[in-house]
Design an enzyme around this catalytic site. Structure first.
Site, mmCIF file in Angstrom:
data_model
loop_
_atom_site.group_PDB
_atom_site.id
_atom_site.type_symbol
_atom_site.label_atom_id
_atom_site.label_comp_id
_atom_site.label_asym_id
_atom_site.label_seq_id
_atom_site.Cartn_x
_atom_site.Cartn_y
_atom_site.Cartn_z
ATOM 1 C CG ASP A 1 -31.262 3.506 3.711
ATOM 2 O OD1 ASP A 1 -31.063 4.545 4.374
ATOM 3 O OD2 ASP A 1 -30.763 3.335 2.582
ATOM 4 C CB SER A 2 -29.742 2.571 8.622
ATOM 5 O OG SER A 2 -28.760 2.716 7.620
ATOM 6 C CG ASP A 3 -28.019 6.709 5.639
ATOM 7 O OD1 ASP A 3 -27.416 6.219 6.606
ATOM 8 O OD2 ASP A 3 -27.554 6.720 4.482
#
Length: 388
Positions: A180-182
């Protein structure tokens, strides 16, 4: 970019970032104008000149070594891309080189002989680099922002001064990072949590996220299949239930589902970090789970199935399940269940449970320091004595 949900509560504003899975109270501040990101940024000591201009026909395409999920452009030249971290390298001899873009969305870093030029939202333009010292050169172009839709990297072209050399050899191993965004590296170079959209755009640098750091430490290349707010079974806040990772993963371009994918190299290692958005937000009305205990019960088998499918596509690959432990015992236990289920299928895997990152970049995302910590944990696991 990660989606942001806000609600005013009295004098405060509750802000939730899709990719971070965290909510915080931000007291109102005077408006802070964001500094626009320049279209072209070149260090004064680069030793060459660079300029953007209209595409010019007639130049010869230069063969390249490209990595990242992409689709062919209908023109027959270049790469249509949407997933993060797409990058390409080439070699040539001469004093100039041309890169072609049709991209109004992204930031790119172009590295030539150890010096970099950054290009932001170039649109349909060529980047012409001139004034190089005569002789052989190696060039690398990498998308460092997160795409909100498909765009085109048209490739490298030889100007009138240049001759082609064979592209660089591929790295001996390839690591695929799914997340995901991480995993994207959302705003990872920022030094504050309170950010405007343009600041997030300027602070995101996928090339400096934990995945590329792990690949560099292991002498490998990397492919990143990640998206802010995405999860397995559910996305952050229950958003877009028909666009979870299990549905988008097979697509070359999530924004153009019918685009045929270019052939991909098989991965030697697959790292999956998809639980944060599943467990990092409260269940929304209408979702099929009554509580996070029921969600945990379903997530473990779903993660095992997803990982097993990646193992089938990449025979012999090492599987790594990456769990962000700060999102609670339900997430960790679901990952332990998935690891045990994979063991039961004869699929060796490594489970990495992270400690608490500081998350002091934009909207409570991991900072550069956090990404270094995550990379160190993954490298230690991959260099360890063996899988579970």
């Amino acid at each position: 970019m990660g989606a942001v949900w806000t609600r005013r509560i009295g004098a405060a504003v509750l802000v939730v970032a899709l990719g971070a899975g965290a909510a915080f109270l931000a007291w109102p501040e005077p408006p802070r104008p964001a500094t626009p990101v320049p279209a072209l940024s070149l260090a004064g000591d680069a030793g060459f000149q660079a300029e953007l201009g209209p595409p010019r026909p007639g130049w010869t395409a230069l063969p390249a070594q490209a990595t990242g999920r992409a689709a062919a452009d209908p023109s027959g030249l270049g790469y249509r891309h949407e997933w993060p971290g797409f990058h390409a390298s080439a070699r040539f001899q001469g004093t100039g080189i041309v890169l072609r873009f049709d991209d109004a969305l992204n930031r790119w870093r172009v590295t030539l002989d150890g010096k970099a030029v950054e290009v932001s939202r170039p649109g349909r333009q060529d980047l012409h680099i001139r004034g190089l010292a005569p002789g052989p050169h190696q060039i690398r172009a990498e998308k460092i922002s997160e795409s909100s839709g498909p765009a085109l990297f048209g490739g490298f072209f030889l100007d009138d001064s240049a001759q082609a050399l064979p592209p660089p050899d591929p790295a001996p191993r390839l690591i695929e990072f799914i997340g995901d965004s991480d995993t994207v590296g959302f705003a990872n170079t920022a030094s504050r949590r309170d950010c405007e959209a343009e600041e997030i755009y300027a602070a995101t640098d996928t090339s400096r996220s934990f995945g590329p750091q792990v690949a560099a430490a292991l002498g490998a290349d990397y492919r990143i299949v990640a998206r802010s707010g995405i999860g397995l079974l559910r996305n952050y806040g229950g958003a877009e239930p028909d666009r979870t990772m299990d549905r988008l993963y097979p697509l070359a371009l999530p924004g153009q589902p019918d685009a045929p994918a270019l052939p991909e190299r098989k991965a030697d290692i697959v790292v999956i970090g998809l639980g944060s958005n599943v467990f990092g937000s409260e269940l929304a009305p209408g979702e099929r789970w009554s509580d996070k205990g029921q969600l945990r019960h379903e997530f473990g088998p779903a993660l095992a199935d997803f990982a097993a499918a990646r193992a089938q596509e990449n025979p012999g690959a090492t599987l790594v399940l990456l769990a962000f432990g700060e999102y609670g015992p339900e997430l960790v236990e679901a990952h332990r269940t998935a690891s045990a289920l994979l063991d039961g299928r004869g699929l060796a895997n490594r489970l990495v449970v992270l400690g608490d990152p500081r998350r002091n970049a934009c909207l409570w995302h991991p900072s550069a320091e956090d990404h270094a910590m995550i990379a160190q944990a993954l490298v230690a696991a991959l260099k360890g004595p063996g899988p579970n």
